[in-house]
Design a protein around this motif. Structure first.
Motif, PDB file in Angstrom:
ATOM      1  N   THR A  17      -1.073  -1.838   5.686  1.00  0.00           N
ATOM      2  CA  THR A  17      -0.396  -3.140   5.570  1.00  0.00           C
ATOM      3  C   THR A  17       0.129  -3.329   4.154  1.00  0.00           C
ATOM      4  O   THR A  17       1.260  -3.787   3.962  1.00  0.00           O
ATOM      5  CB  THR A  17      -1.352  -4.274   5.964  1.00  0.00           C
ATOM      6  N   ALA A  18      -0.669  -2.931   3.174  1.00  0.00           N
ATOM      7  CA  ALA A  18      -0.239  -3.035   1.775  1.00  0.00           C
ATOM      8  C   ALA A  18       0.973  -2.144   1.504  1.00  0.00           C
ATOM      9  O   ALA A  18       1.777  -2.446   0.614  1.00  0.00           O
ATOM     10  CB  ALA A  18      -1.390  -2.662   0.837  1.00  0.00           C
ATOM     11  N   ARG A  19       1.121  -1.090   2.278  1.00  0.00           N
ATOM     12  CA  ARG A  19       2.277  -0.195   2.142  1.00  0.00           C
ATOM     13  C   ARG A  19       3.491  -0.721   2.895  1.00  0.00           C
ATOM     14  O   ARG A  19       4.543  -0.103   2.907  1.00  0.00           O
ATOM     15  CB  ARG A  19       1.918   1.205   2.652  1.00  0.00           C
ATOM     16  N   GLY A  20       3.332  -1.867   3.566  1.00  0.00           N
ATOM     17  CA  GLY A  20       4.442  -2.488   4.274  1.00  0.00           C
ATOM     18  C   GLY A  20       4.647  -2.017   5.699  1.00  0.00           C
ATOM     19  O   GLY A  20       5.690  -2.282   6.296  1.00  0.00           O
ATOM     20  N   LEU A  21       3.664  -1.334   6.257  1.00  0.00           N
ATOM     21  CA  LEU A  21       3.787  -0.840   7.626  1.00  0.00           C
ATOM     22  C   LEU A  21       3.358  -1.910   8.623  1.00  0.00           C
ATOM     23  O   LEU A  21       2.328  -2.555   8.451  1.00  0.00           O
ATOM     24  CB  LEU A  21       2.930   0.407   7.835  1.00  0.00           C
ATOM     25  N   GLY A  22       4.147  -2.066   9.676  1.00  0.00           N
ATOM     26  CA  GLY A  22       3.793  -2.978  10.754  1.00  0.00           C
ATOM     27  C   GLY A  22       2.763  -2.360  11.674  1.00  0.00           C
ATOM     28  O   GLY A  22       2.459  -1.159  11.589  1.00  0.00           O
ATOM     29  N   ALA A  23       2.256  -3.164  12.597  1.00  0.00           N
ATOM     30  CA  ALA A  23       1.180  -2.715  13.491  1.00  0.00           C
ATOM     31  C   ALA A  23       1.578  -1.483  14.304  1.00  0.00           C
ATOM     32  O   ALA A  23       0.824  -0.520  14.383  1.00  0.00           O
ATOM     33  CB  ALA A  23       0.752  -3.850  14.417  1.00  0.00           C
ATOM     34  N   VAL A  24       2.766  -1.500  14.901  1.00  0.00           N
ATOM     35  CA  VAL A  24       3.165  -0.371  15.755  1.00  0.00           C
ATOM     36  C   VAL A  24       3.322   0.901  14.926  1.00  0.00           C
ATOM     37  O   VAL A  24       2.928   1.984  15.372  1.00  0.00           O
ATOM     38  CB  VAL A  24       4.450  -0.708  16.544  1.00  0.00           C
ATOM     39  N   GLU A  25       3.843   0.788  13.734  1.00  0.00           N
ATOM     40  CA  GLU A  25       3.947   1.965  12.853  1.00  0.00           C
ATOM     41  C   GLU A  25       2.553   2.490  12.506  1.00  0.00           C
ATOM     42  O   GLU A  25       2.330   3.700  12.506  1.00  0.00           O
ATOM     43  CB  GLU A  25       4.680   1.617  11.564  1.00  0.00           C
ATOM     44  N   GLN A  26       1.644   1.587  12.226  1.00  0.00           N
ATOM     45  CA  GLN A  26       0.275   1.987  11.896  1.00  0.00           C
ATOM     46  C   GLN A  26      -0.378   2.691  13.079  1.00  0.00           C
ATOM     47  O   GLN A  26      -1.026   3.732  12.916  1.00  0.00           O
ATOM     48  CB  GLN A  26      -0.555   0.768  11.493  1.00  0.00           C
ATOM     49  N   TRP A  27      -0.203   2.138  14.266  1.00  0.00           N
ATOM     50  CA  TRP A  27      -0.801   2.741  15.452  1.00  0.00           C
ATOM     51  C   TRP A  27      -0.207   4.115  15.713  1.00  0.00           C
ATOM     52  O   TRP A  27      -0.924   5.065  16.049  1.00  0.00           O
ATOM     53  CB  TRP A  27      -0.596   1.864  16.680  1.00  0.00           C
ATOM     54  N   THR A  28       1.103   4.221  15.542  1.00  0.00           N
ATOM     55  CA  THR A  28       1.778   5.503  15.766  1.00  0.00           C
ATOM     56  C   THR A  28       1.224   6.570  14.836  1.00  0.00           C
ATOM     57  O   THR A  28       0.882   7.677  15.257  1.00  0.00           O
ATOM     58  CB  THR A  28       3.294   5.350  15.562  1.00  0.00           C
ATOM     59  N   LEU A  29       1.120   6.234  13.560  1.00  0.00           N
ATOM     60  CA  LEU A  29       0.597   7.196  12.585  1.00  0.00           C
ATOM     61  C   LEU A  29      -0.864   7.532  12.861  1.00  0.00           C
ATOM     62  O   LEU A  29      -1.288   8.679  12.691  1.00  0.00           O
ATOM     63  CB  LEU A  29       0.781   6.661  11.165  1.00  0.00           C
ATOM     64  N   GLN A  30      -1.629   6.554  13.302  1.00  0.00           N
ATOM     65  CA  GLN A  30      -3.042   6.795  13.592  1.00  0.00           C
ATOM     66  C   GLN A  30      -3.193   7.715  14.797  1.00  0.00           C
ATOM     67  O   GLN A  30      -4.045   8.602  14.806  1.00  0.00           O
ATOM     68  CB  GLN A  30      -3.769   5.465  13.820  1.00  0.00           C
ATOM     69  N   VAL A  31      -2.364   7.549  15.820  1.00  0.00           N
ATOM     70  CA  VAL A  31      -2.412   8.455  16.975  1.00  0.00           C
ATOM     71  C   VAL A  31      -2.016   9.865  16.545  1.00  0.00           C
ATOM     72  O   VAL A  31      -2.619  10.854  16.976  1.00  0.00           O
ATOM     73  CB  VAL A  31      -1.522   7.938  18.133  1.00  0.00           C
ATOM     74  N   LEU A  32      -1.014   9.967  15.672  1.00  0.00           N
ATOM     75  CA  LEU A  32      -0.642  11.288  15.156  1.00  0.00           C
ATOM     76  C   LEU A  32      -1.798  11.912  14.378  1.00  0.00           C
ATOM     77  O   LEU A  32      -1.966  13.139  14.388  1.00  0.00           O
ATOM     78  CB  LEU A  32       0.602  11.184  14.274  1.00  0.00           C
TER      79      LEU A  32
END
Length: 126
Positions: A17-32
């Protein structure tokens, strides 16, 4: 009481969040990240089997550690995606998957799970 998985999920979410990523971006990266950890587990199996002539053989202990990383990463991912009900959701999903593979002990006939019935497609947990 806060669990370790909750603490990890909160920390990674705060970081992203501090890096400016939204929830869906965070989830996508976490799944990767799960995929990345799975690849490391696969590499450890190749090492334990000694099938890569360019590398020294590994051990099954390394495989165990990498598989644990996959599980931990997956738990953190689910908690990040479903912070309010990850545990309940996981229990429900486990019950659904289990019904496909284990006979119901309360059934007098001990009916085979759907995955073992004639004509049923071969199953897996995925």
């Amino acid at each position: 009481m806060e669990t370790t998985v909750e603490r990890l999920a909160r920390r990674f979410t705060a970081h992203d969040t501090a890096r400016g990523l939204g929830a869906v971006e965070q989830w996508t990266l976490q799944v990767l990240k799960i995929s990345e950890e799975t690849g490391e587990a696969a590499q450890a199996v190749i090492g334990a089997r000694g099938t890569n002539p360019r590398k020294a053989p590994g051990s099954w202990d390394e495989v165990h550690a990498e598989v644990a990383d996959v599980v931990i990463t997956a738990l953190v991912t689910l908690k990040r995606m479903r912070p309010d009900d990850a545990e309940e959701y996981l229990r429900h999903q486990l019950a659904l998957k289990t019904a496909n593979f284990l006979p119901d002990p309360t059934t007098p006939t001990g009916d085979a799970p759907a995955a073992d019935r004639p004509g049923a497609p071969p199953g897996n947990l995925g």
